[in-house]
Scaffold this motif. Structure first.
Motif: not given
Length: 219
Positions: A131-139, A144-155
């Motif tokens: 369940a946690a991995l699915r939430e992380l995958e969605l995040g 990625a839809q915002r053009g960012k590779r990381f969780l909180a920022a573009d870095r």
């Protein structure tokens, strides 16, 4: 700075990785976590009554929670590993730092059960981990839809380092990462960072198999 460390602990590895990425030098003090249970002995209980590691000692300062230690180390390197000056990034960093505790409890609990025979309901732990991995995958997909590779920022930030180890080691607890393409791409992005270091079970980028192309995936 002195780190009380266990080489097989993902929480300790977070600290070693953060230090390596930010150029902070650590004096490593190995702890006989298993089978010696040294973390529950009088010396370390005097530093951390909770009886857990990692423990970071910097002069008169003592930190005993891995997320707090990550923030402390990141602050030595400047704002780029923290939230910068954007409120939304600050909120996302805090959100994923909190989320990392769920990864520790679920995927980490499953790993301890499978590797060290720690008591626990393995089916429940694995289900919580999935369940946690699915939430992380969605995040990560939304980022990625915002053009960012990381969780909180573009870095990368402390949020990524807090979440990465228990995710990367999920297979040790019987949880596959195959269904999560965004997580696998994120993992590769982190492993490609300058000064990335490994731990047993987490390899450098050049030791990973290449991700399949779109055409290969459809074959």
């Amino acid at each position: 700075m002195k780190l009380y460390d266990y080489i097989l602990s993902p929480s300790c590895y977070k600290v070693r990785l953060m230090a390596a990425l930010t150029g902070v030098k650590l004096d490593i003090r190995p702890v006989d976590f298993h089978p010696g249970l040294e973390h529950r002995g009088p010396e370390l209980l005097a530093l951390n009554p909770a009886g857990s590691i990692p423990i970071l000692e910097d002069g008169d300062l003592i930190f005993t929670e891995s997320s707090a230690i990550l923030v402390y180390l990141a602050a030595q390197a400047g704002p780029q590993w923290l939230a910068g000056d954007k409120p939304e990034e600050a909120a996302r960093v805090q959100q994923w730092l909190s989320f990392s505790g769920r990864l520790t409890a679920s995927l980490g609990g499953a790993r301890l059960h499978e590797m060290l025979l720690r008591p626990g309901d393995i089916d429940a732990l694995q289900a919580q981990g999935i369940a946690a991995l699915r939430e992380l995958e969605l995040g990560l997909f939304e980022q990625a839809q915002r053009g960012k590779r990381f969780l909180a920022a573009d870095r990368p930030t402390v949020a990524d380092i807090a979440c990465f180890p228990y995710v990367a080691l999920a297979p040790d607890g019987g949880v596959s990462l195959d269904p999560y393409p965004a997580i696998r791409l994120w993992s590769r992005a982190l492993r490609s960072l300058d000064h990335f270091i490994e731990m047993p079970g987490i390899h450098r980028l050049h030791e990973l198999k290449a991700e399949p192309t779109v055409e290969e995936s459809k074959a």
